[in-house]
Design an enzyme around this catalytic site. Structure first.
Site, PDB file in Angstrom:
ATOM      1  N   HIS A 208       3.568  -4.239   4.297  1.00 16.74           N
ATOM      2  CA  HIS A 208       2.193  -4.601   4.434  1.00 16.74           C
ATOM      3  C   HIS A 208       1.469  -3.343   5.178  1.00 16.74           C
ATOM      4  CE1 HIS A 208       2.496  -6.529   8.642  1.00 16.74           C
ATOM      5  NE2 HIS A 208       3.437  -5.542   8.486  1.00 16.74           N
ATOM      6  N   HIS A 209       2.258  -2.356   5.739  1.00 12.82           N
ATOM      7  CA  HIS A 209       1.625  -1.222   6.452  1.00 12.82           C
ATOM      8  C   HIS A 209       1.505  -0.075   5.371  1.00 12.82           C
ATOM      9  CE1 HIS A 209       2.065  -2.967  10.288  1.00 12.82           C
ATOM     10  NE2 HIS A 209       3.231  -2.774  10.388  1.00 12.82           N
ATOM     11  N   ALA A 210       1.991  -0.053   4.285  1.00 11.64           N
ATOM     12  CA  ALA A 210       1.918   0.966   3.220  1.00 11.64           C
ATOM     13  C   ALA A 210       0.703   1.207   2.743  1.00 11.64           C
ATOM     14  CB  ALA A 210       2.841   0.888   2.165  1.00 11.64           C
TER      15      ALA A 210
ATOM     16  N   ASN B 298      -2.311  -3.360   7.992  1.00  6.57           N
ATOM     17  CA  ASN B 298      -3.495  -2.366   7.957  1.00  6.57           C
ATOM     18  C   ASN B 298      -3.398  -1.939   6.373  1.00  6.57           C
ATOM     19  OD1 ASN B 298      -0.908  -1.015   8.633  1.00  6.57           O
ATOM     20  ND2 ASN B 298      -1.885   0.906   8.078  1.00  6.57           N
TER      21      ASN B 298
END
Length: 364
Positions: A148-150, A191
């Site tokens: 989910h940060h990629a 993000n």
């Protein structure tokens, strides 16, 4: 808290809850110091798999085959230059891998990393396809590396490919779904997911995360409550930023009942995917919050009431092996309609209205 195989009912005639697990995803490892395990430990997925096996849950679940996601699906989310760099890691020597990972924020790389990342995204996609097609009602993707940060151009925060974004874009491209809701209960703001869907009104993204005035990872103001989307996507991005550590069950249940569930029912998604990090769990060394397995069970049960029960949980963070295993088992039991014996929910940090949950609430 212990769980025995005797708690599990006899297997139904048809397995309606699926799971994804492939031991090869453990091959993604930190080369820097093998004697000092990285928080994103390869054992994370095995501990979840094993507790589900010991509890008898896997006997009544369908194992969905994992196939690596292909370039065309990755490129719906990620830039080609980044994909080529990731593919190059397969032939890099150790020194080059270590030098390459230093270019990014909180990422480790080895020769197997890009294959594992493809398996992670491909596993989630395969599970979601079976749910959308009606072959399954719901499921759990026990996958790593997380996603989910990629971002589209760079990896970060232990994440290489954005598993959920890749899955949603492929399902939409195939016209298998129109509207998707993503609920991100990982303790960190997703993000990367927000970036992909920020101007999209077909994807409702809701994140509950530690914020600490923008100081908690990923350490930006993108997780603020004022980040609500833009253009056609305005109003389809919901951030619920916790002010500090110590957030507990009552805070999450309050947010679900007062905000997430009413919005979800109005949005009426075809599918709900949970970015299911368990780093807000009690005893997690990074999240430092106090969410119990009972709360994870309750949130899962509540989400089952939306989108005709089409619900897939996708593993993200969570760095205490016992905590993630017990929390994952807590989520799977409501999917399998296995009743919980409700326990006392500790007093929440902020709200008092939902300080305890009845057995009916935990079990839906």
């Amino acid at each position: 808290m212990s769980y025995s195989k005797q708690e599990t009912p006899a297997p139904p005639h048809t397995k309606r809850v699926g799971y994804v697990y492939d031991v090869r995803m453990k091959y993604h490892q930190d080369l820097e110091d093998p004697q000092d395990p990285h928080p994103e430990d390869p054992r994370r997925i095995y501990w979840i798999y094993n507790i589900l096996k010991v509890a008898g849950c896997l006997d009544i679940m369908k194992n969905v085959l994992v196939t690596p996601v292909t370039d065309d699906k990755i490129l719906r989310v990620h830039e080609r230059q980044y994909l080529e760099t990731l593919k190059d890691t397969e032939i890099m020597e150790r020194a080059t891998l270590l030098e390459t990972q230093k270019k990014y924020d909180s990422v480790f790389l080895c020769k197997e990393s890009q294959y594992c990342a493809r398996m992670s995204a491909g596993g989630l996609l395969a599970l979601c396809k079976d749910v959308v097609r009606g072959k399954l009602d719901s499921g759990l993707a026990i996958i790593r590396p997380p996603g989910h940060h990629a971002c589209s151009a760079v990896p970060m925060g232990f994440c290489l490919l954005n598993n959920i974004a890749i899955t949603v874009r492929d399902l939409q491209a195939r016209k298998m779904v129109n509207k998707v809701m993503i609920v991100d209960w990982d303790v960190h703001h997703g993000n990367g997911i927000q970036e992909v869907f920020y101007s999209d009104n077909t994807v409702l993204y809701a994140s509950l995360h530690r914020y600490d005035e923008g100081e908690f990872y990923p350490s930006s103001t993108d997780g603020g409550m004022d980040m609500v989307g833009e253009g056609e996507g305005k109003g389809y991005n919901i951030n619920i930023p916790w002010a500090t550590a110590g957030v507990s069950d009552g805070d999450y249940i309050y947010a679900f009942k007062k905000l997430l569930l009413p919005v979800a029912r109005q949005f009426c998604p075809d599918l709900i995917i949970v970015a299911s990090g368990f780093d807000a769990a009690v005893c997690d060394p990074i999240g430092e919050c106090d969410v119990t397995p009972e709360c994870y069970a309750c949130m899962t049960s509540m989400l089952k009431s939306v989108s005709n029960g089409k619900l897939v949980l996708s593993l993200e963070g969570g760095y205490n092996l016992d905590a993630i295993a017990n929390s994952a088992l807590a989520c799977v039991k409501p999917l399998l309609n296995i009743k919980w014996k409700a326990g006392h929910i500790p007093q929440p940090a902020i709200y008092l209205a939902y300080a305890t949950l009845s057995e009916e609430e935990v079990n839906g």
